[in-house]
Scaffold this active site. Structure first.
Site: not given
Length: 289
Positions: A40, A73, A101, A103, A164
């Site tokens: 990331c 994750w 989400r 993150t 993105y």
């Protein structure tokens, strides 16, 4: 990867707001834990700054698996501090009603048993302002903060997030508007770096933010996100700049091209439903002679 609530009616990708935005307190050994991914770009920023500032003993880190599934994750082997197997458990322990989400980067406060922040634009600034020890570079000098803030905003809107917006766009017009911003920004940076080693007089937070996007550009964004007008290697000044930064251990040691590629191409099935990871590109990241 589900982005339903982050896709506007006109097909634009609109990133979700950060849920946890408390500032970090002063450094205390054992109190704060960083959760990050080498894949990331937002998380790699914090990993780079952590090494540049030499605060590894003050800010422990848990690295998540680059392949994210429906649970989010995963932490291989479980987290040694909290015992959780998925980052989502820390989000829900802090806010049981959280529906966004999960993150990275985010930081857990072991004293208060809660997530303090997943506010990726602010985390590095908090560390640079309050956690910097003797001998560490001043990545956010007080006299230059207005300029750095302005550059960071330009990088975010025109490049860091714009790739993105191009890659996740669900309409031609939204894609073209975003990808145009990407290359306008790269053109600006190419000119700025014609006679500079860094974006400013020395290494700053802005260089860290730019690097993590450049490191992924040819391997991921050029193909996967359709940012395909030009490659990073087609910009001589930017390509030389990226390799100069890559030669610095904090940048090199946190750059894992294998994890980067596997994360984007395998996880983001909304863009790459086949989950095939392409071979290449073959690039020499050693500094120009």
């Amino acid at each position: 990867m589900k982005l339903g609530r982050e896709i506007a009616d006109d097909g634009r990708f609109v990133r979700q707001p950060n849920r946890f935005t408390d500032p970090l307190g002063p450094p205390e050994p054992g109190r704060y834990r960083l959760y990050a991914s080498f894949a990331c770009p937002w998380a790699q920023r914090v990993l780079i700054v952590r090494e540049l500032l030499g605060i590894q003993d003050l800010l422990g880190v848990t690295i998540v698996d680059p392949i994210r599934d429906e649970k989010g994750w995963r932490i291989p082997g479980g987290d040694p501090v909290t015992g959780v197997e998925y980052l989502s458990e820390l989000y829900l322990a802090t806010d049981p009603g959280y529906t966004g989400r999960y993150t990275v980067p985010c930081i857990w406060d072991a004293h208060e048993n809660r997530l303090v922040t997943n506010d990726f634009p602010r985390i590095t600034l908090d560390l640079e302002r309050s956690w910097r020890g003797g001998g560490a570079p001043d990545l956010y000098p007080e006299s230059g903060r207005d300029q750095i803030d302005a550059m960071n905003e330009r990088l975010y809107r025109g490049l860091n997030n714009a790739v993105y917006e191009a890659g996740f766009a669900r309409g031609q017009a939204a894609y073209e508007e975003a990808v145009t911003r990407v290359f306008q920004t790269l053109d600006f940076l190419e000119e700025r770096l014609a006679d500079r080693t860094y974006l400013f007089h020395g290494l700053t937070d802005s260089d860290v933010r730019l690097y993590t996007t450049l490191a992924r550009f040819d391997a991921v964004y050029h193909y996967h996100f359709k940012c395909s007008i030009r490659r990073l290697v087609d910009y001589p000044n930017l390509w030389a700049y990226a390799r100069r930064l890559y030669a610095i251990p904090a940048f090199h040691d946190t750059t894992d091209f294998d994890q980067i590629k596997r994360h984007y191409y395998v996880t983001q099935t909304n863009v790459n439903p086949s989950r095939i990871v392409p071979l290449g590109p073959e690039l020499d990241w050693s500094p120009a002679s």
